[in-house]
Design a protein around this motif. Structure first.
Motif, PDB file in Angstrom:
ATOM      1  N   LEU A  44      -1.475 -14.077   6.758  1.00  0.00           N
ATOM      2  CA  LEU A  44      -0.834 -13.794   5.574  1.00  0.00           C
ATOM      3  C   LEU A  44      -1.908 -13.842   4.425  1.00  0.00           C
ATOM      4  N   LYS A  45      -3.270 -14.208   4.808  1.00  0.00           N
ATOM      5  CA  LYS A  45      -4.671 -14.222   3.965  1.00  0.00           C
ATOM      6  C   LYS A  45      -4.944 -12.450   4.020  1.00  0.00           C
ATOM      7  N   ILE A  46      -4.384 -11.997   5.160  1.00  0.00           N
ATOM      8  CA  ILE A  46      -4.955 -10.579   5.340  1.00  0.00           C
ATOM      9  C   ILE A  46      -4.100  -9.761   4.786  1.00  0.00           C
ATOM     10  N   SER A  47      -2.724  -9.834   5.197  1.00  0.00           N
ATOM     11  CA  SER A  47      -1.528  -8.959   4.919  1.00  0.00           C
ATOM     12  C   SER A  47      -0.427  -9.653   4.259  1.00  0.00           C
ATOM     13  N   PRO A  48      -0.137  -9.479   3.027  1.00  0.00           N
ATOM     14  CA  PRO A  48       1.009 -10.390   2.280  1.00  0.00           C
ATOM     15  C   PRO A  48       2.228 -10.524   2.849  1.00  0.00           C
ATOM     16  N   TYR A  49       2.753  -9.443   3.574  1.00  0.00           N
ATOM     17  CA  TYR A  49       4.184  -9.555   4.036  1.00  0.00           C
ATOM     18  C   TYR A  49       4.029 -10.271   5.433  1.00  0.00           C
ATOM     19  N   GLY A  50       2.748 -10.549   6.072  1.00  0.00           N
ATOM     20  CA  GLY A  50       2.840 -11.446   7.141  1.00  0.00           C
ATOM     21  C   GLY A  50       3.378 -10.419   8.398  1.00  0.00           C
ATOM     22  N   LYS A  51       3.695  -9.153   8.249  1.00  0.00           N
ATOM     23  CA  LYS A  51       4.142  -8.470   9.368  1.00  0.00           C
ATOM     24  C   LYS A  51       3.370  -7.467  10.126  1.00  0.00           C
ATOM     25  N   VAL A  52       3.407  -7.137  11.296  1.00  0.00           N
ATOM     26  CA  VAL A  52       2.514  -6.193  11.777  1.00  0.00           C
ATOM     27  C   VAL A  52       3.279  -4.928  11.687  1.00  0.00           C
ATOM     28  N   PRO A  53       2.541  -3.839  11.690  1.00  0.00           N
ATOM     29  CA  PRO A  53       1.205  -3.517  11.751  1.00  0.00           C
ATOM     30  C   PRO A  53       0.498  -3.654  10.032  1.00  0.00           C
ATOM     31  N   CYS A  54      -0.763  -3.864  10.210  1.00  0.00           N
ATOM     32  CA  CYS A  54      -1.505  -3.437   8.943  1.00  0.00           C
ATOM     33  C   CYS A  54      -2.693  -3.033   9.410  1.00  0.00           C
ATOM     34  N   ILE A  55      -3.431  -2.123   8.735  1.00  0.00           N
ATOM     35  CA  ILE A  55      -4.917  -1.818   8.835  1.00  0.00           C
ATOM     36  C   ILE A  55      -5.620  -2.228   7.887  1.00  0.00           C
ATOM     37  N   ARG A  56      -7.000  -2.215   8.259  1.00  0.00           N
ATOM     38  CA  ARG A  56      -8.082  -2.512   7.095  1.00  0.00           C
ATOM     39  C   ARG A  56      -8.750  -1.160   7.213  1.00  0.00           C
TER      40      ARG A  56
END
Ligand code: GSH
Length: 224
Positions: A44-56
C-alpha cells in the motif's frame, strides 16, 4: 536494475495484460511478486489502491492495467500497439471499457454462483451474451482478423487475452460452450496463442480449472 519495475502476481489477469505488453514491446523489467493479504502493508505504500499490477518508472508509480498499458505505449512507442487515427483509438478505448465494465463483471459473477448451481443458467447466459456481443459488434466490425484491429496485435488484444484464456476453464467447470456463431472470437483466441507474450504468461486449462475452483471456494467461504 531495469528502468521499469513491475509489481504483480502470476494468476492476476490484470497484471498479465501489462506483462504481455512489456514482453511484446521488449521492455526490460524487474518483477516483484506481491502476495495478498500478507504483503498488503508494504504494498500500500507503493500503490495506493493496493492492487496489482502497478509499475514504477522514472520515480513515478502508475497503476490500473489500462492506464499502465497506455502509459507504456506513450513512453515506449515502438512497436506501436495503438492506431494513430483518433476514431480507431476511440474504438480501442470503447472495447477496453466493454471488457472491464461488462465482460469481466459477468465472468466474475460466475465465480460468485459456483456454490449455487440454481443460479448457473442465468449467469452463464449473461457471459454468453457478452461473448456474442464481443464477436458480433467488436471483433467482426473492427477487422477481418486475425487480431482485433487486423494483421497486428494492439493493446486491445492484450486487454482481452488474459480474460478469454480463462473461458475454456469456465466451460469445463460450468458445462457450457462458446456459441458456434462466435467463430471470429475462437479464431482470435487461437491467433493469440502464437504470441510470445501468451506463451510466456498463459496457464494451461487444467491449471486454470484448479485455480478457479480454489478461488471460488475461497469466495464462498468468505461469504459464509
Ligand atoms: N482495475 C484494476 C484491477 C486490478 C485487480 O483487481 N487486481 C487484483 C488481482 S487480480 C488485486 O490486486 N486484488 C488485491 C486486492 O483487491 O486486495 C486493474 O485493471 O489493474
Amino acid at each position: 536494475m531495469s528502468e521499469v519495475e513491475l509489481y504483480y502476481y502470476k494468476t492476476c489477469p490484470f497484471a498479465q495484460r501489462t506483462r504481455m505488453v512489456l514482453i511484446e514491446k521488449g521492455i526490460p523489467f524487474d518483477a516483484t511478486l506481491v502476495n495478498m493479504p500478507e504483503d498488503r502493508e508494504w504494498y500500500l505504500k507503493i500503490s495506493p489502491y493496493g492492487k496489482v499490477p502497478c509499475i514504477r518508472h522514472n520515480d513515478h508509480t502508475i497503476y490500473e492495467s489500462t492506464v499502465i498499458n497506455q502509459y507504456l505505449e506513450d513512453v515506449f512507442p515502438e512497436p506501436a500497439y495503438l492506431p494513430s487515427d483518433p476514431y480507431a483509438r476511440a474504438q480501442v478505448r470503447i472495447w477496453m471499457h466493454y471488457c472491464d465494465e461488462y465482460y469481466s463483471k459477468a465472468s466474475f459473477d460466475l465465480n460468485l454462483v459456483y456454490t449455487k448451481p440454481d443460479h448457473w443458467d442465468e449467469k452463464i447466459n449473461d457471459v454468453l451474451e457478452c461473448l456474442r456481443f464481443i464477436d458480433r459488434e467488436g471483433l467482426r466490425k473492427l477487422s477481418d482478423g486475425p487480431f482485433w484491429l487486423g494483421d497486428q496485435p494492439s493493446l486491445l488484444d492484450f486487454h482481452y487475452s488474459p480474460f478469454m484464456e480463462r473461458v475454456p476453464a469456465y466451460e469445463e467447470i460450468f458445462g457450457f460452450a462458446i456459441p458456434e456463431e462466435c467463430d471470429r472470437l475462437t479464431s482470435w483466441m487461437a491467433a493469440m496463442q502464437d504470441l510470445k507474450s501468451y506463451k510466456e504468461t498463459a496457464f494451461e486449462k487444467a491449471a486454470h480449472v484448479e485455480q478457479l475452483i480454489d478461488f471460488m471456494t475461497m469466495l464462498a467461504a468468505r461469504r459464509g
